[in-house]
Design an enzyme around this catalytic site. Structure first.
Site, PDB file in Angstrom:
ATOM      1  N   HIS A   1      48.501  32.073  33.897  1.00 52.10           N
ATOM      2  CA  HIS A   1      47.455  31.192  33.403  1.00 52.10           C
ATOM      3  C   HIS A   1      46.245  32.051  33.070  1.00 52.10           C
ATOM      4  O   HIS A   1      46.120  33.201  33.536  1.00 52.10           O
ATOM      5  CB  HIS A   1      47.069  30.157  34.457  1.00 52.10           C
ATOM      6  CG  HIS A   1      48.076  29.065  34.639  1.00 52.10           C
ATOM      7  ND1 HIS A   1      48.489  28.247  33.609  1.00 52.10           N
ATOM      8  CD2 HIS A   1      48.739  28.629  35.752  1.00 52.10           C
ATOM      9  CE1 HIS A   1      49.363  27.367  34.062  1.00 52.10           C
ATOM     10  NE2 HIS A   1      49.538  27.572  35.363  1.00 52.10           N
TER      11      HIS A   1
ATOM     12  N   CYS B   1      46.640  31.205  28.408  1.00 53.81           N
ATOM     13  CA  CYS B   1      45.627  30.463  27.661  1.00 53.81           C
ATOM     14  C   CYS B   1      44.324  31.239  27.667  1.00 53.81           C
ATOM     15  O   CYS B   1      44.042  32.006  28.582  1.00 53.81           O
ATOM     16  CB  CYS B   1      45.400  29.089  28.283  1.00 53.81           C
ATOM     17  SG  CYS B   1      46.615  27.858  27.796  1.00 53.81           S
TER      18      CYS B   1
END
Length: 479
Positions: free
Chosen positions: A317, A360
């Site tokens: 992430h 991301c």
């Protein structure tokens, strides 16, 4: 039985309509332009051989094709397989090479009646006038013409659904089942894990080598290429974060953060590809931010004198300019890359340092803008602030940073088939490295492919972006 004798025996058992079906199912690998010269099964098999899809020790694609067109008799008698065996095999993630979209179209063609086909062509009279006038044109050919005209694509099923709704609700049901299945497969690679949609092509290793391009290396002066002849070529470090239980427990703002299901498929693809590119693989899973720093420093302090290159792949992430450890703590991408400057890692000075970051870089959905062109293909233009990318790599030469997405934006991950970016990257490395293509050309192709994928739920897109300070061509050799 001799390999080519076996192929000849199979070709003799195939009917004309079988060849048409096999060619259609192979369109993702053998373009229509090349297929126009294929008039018999032997020529198709030769083309598949050239693409590395048909080998003496690997007949999986041929078996899949025969299974898809329901020639179970050939599958059983000539290839000692069965429909049950193929059904089990194709359930394994990454095993199927015929895309679900291509197979859906084939199924529609198989289930359409003569009268329905006639009506189908009538409704497309304006867009495909030749199809209505020619009674010999089959449904498969109509679908091909729709694709050529930009009327049909995996992300553009509207016209096809509209016609099927008018003519045959059972065909419409198949399309809707396909869309539902695809929508359940993908999640946004962000904290909340919203759902999205797209296709990830199955990876395959093309058998062409640089020998397919005689004289290629002679044409490129050695001084213009990084040396890449050490064996191993270098270390490929893979940091693969899947389990974020600790982050959910310790960071209040990350209580909804989901585990990164599907990341192991990415890691496996990277292992496979970079092993074939002669790299020594070092993989670490589920690292906290501190452990990421410790691991990076361990490889920074290594002696890389015997190597020609260093590759680092981080799957986690992330947010603007950072990746997250499994404890939810942040790690600066710039800090990771600058660990390998000539000052900090002298044994890599003058050698290429390559970083691929799958994470991301925000929570905004990129929007696609359609551009009218003279081409039969659709294209998209996406805008965002790209300056931060350059801020993440050192000013020093010989760095390449490949980001899955741009600043502020999400990226996408299939819970069963991996991420859009890493799967596309591995596929293009597999296809293009044997041809001697340089890494920047390969990443341009990755940008093209990923940018054309669609998140239908959020109407989102994804645009990867490489940034670099390379001074020479970087070509990963196969031999």
């Amino acid at each position: 039985m001799d390999f080519h004798k076996l192929l000849y025996t199979i070709s003799e058992a195939l009917a004309t309509e079988d060849l048409v079906a096999l060619k259609f199912l192979s369109l993702d690998y053998i373009p229509l332009r090349k297929q126009e010269g294929i008039r018999d099964p032997e020529a198709l098999f030769l083309a598949l051989e050239e693409k590395g899809l048909l080998e003496k020790d690997d007949l999986s694609f041929l078996k899949e094709l025969l299974f898809r067109i329901n020639r179970i008799d050939i599958l059983t008698e000539q290839l000692s397989s069965s429909s049950e065996e193929m059904e089990r095999a194709l359930q394994i993630p990454g095993r199927a090479k015929v895309s679900q979209f291509r197979y859906l179209l084939f199924q529609l063609s198989e289930n359409i009646t003569t009268d329905t086909l006639k009506s189908f062509k009538f409704l497309l009279t304006k867009e495909l006038p030749k199809c209505k006038l020619d009674n010999e044109i089959t449904m498969l050919r109509v679908l091909i013409e729709m694709e050529k005209k930009g009327l049909l694509a995996e992300e553009n099923l509207k016209i096809l659904k509209t016609i099927c709704e008018k003519l045959d609700k059972s065909l419409l049901k198949k399309i809707e089942e396909f869309e539902l299945e695809q929508s359940e497969m993908y999640v946004v690679e962000g904290h909340g894990g919203q759902t999205g949609v797209s296709e990830v092509q199955d990876s395959l290793w093309a058998s062409q080598t640089a020998q397919d391009c005689p004289g290629m290396h002679e044409e490129i002066q050695q001084a213009d290429m990084y040396r890449m002849d050490s064996r191993p070529c270098g270390i490929c470090l893979i940091l693969n974060n899947h389990d974020f239980t600790q982050a959910r427990a310790e960071v209040p703002t990350l209580q909804t953060m989901k585990d990164r299901n599907g990341t192991d498929v990415d890691a496996a693809a990277l292992r496979r590809v970079f092993t074939k590119l002669h790299f020594e693989i070092a993989e670490y899973k589920d690292l906290t931010a501190k452990q990421i720093h410790q691991t990076i420093h361990r490889y920074r302090d290594m002696d890389h004198n015997v190597y020609d290159c260093f590759v680092c792949c981080i799957l986690s992430h992330g947010d603007k300019g950072i990746v997250l450890g499994t404890d939810g703590q942040q790690t600066s991408i710039q800090e990771l890359t600058t660990s390998f400057t000539g000052t900090n890692c002298r044994s890599l000075a003058g050698k290429p340092k390559v970083f691929f970051i799958q994470a991301c870089q925000g929570d905004t959905f990129q929007k696609g803008v359609h551009i009218e062109t003279d081409s039969t293909e659709l294209d998209y233009s996406l805008e965002a602030d790209a300056r931060f990318q350059l801020e993440c790599i050192p000013n020093e030469a010989d760095f390449l940073l490949g980001m899955a997405t741009m600043k502020d934006f999400v990226s996408y991950r299939s819970t069963t088939q991996g991420t859009w970016y890493i799967q596309s990257l591995c596929e293009h490395l597999e296809k293009s490295c044997p041809r001697g293509e340089d890494i920047l050309s390969i990443l341009t192709a990755v940008n093209q492919e990923v940018s054309r994928k669609n998140d239908k739920v959020n109407h989102g897109k994804q645009m990867p972006q490489p940034s670099f300070t390379l001074r020479k061509k970087l070509i990963f050799p196969i031999n």
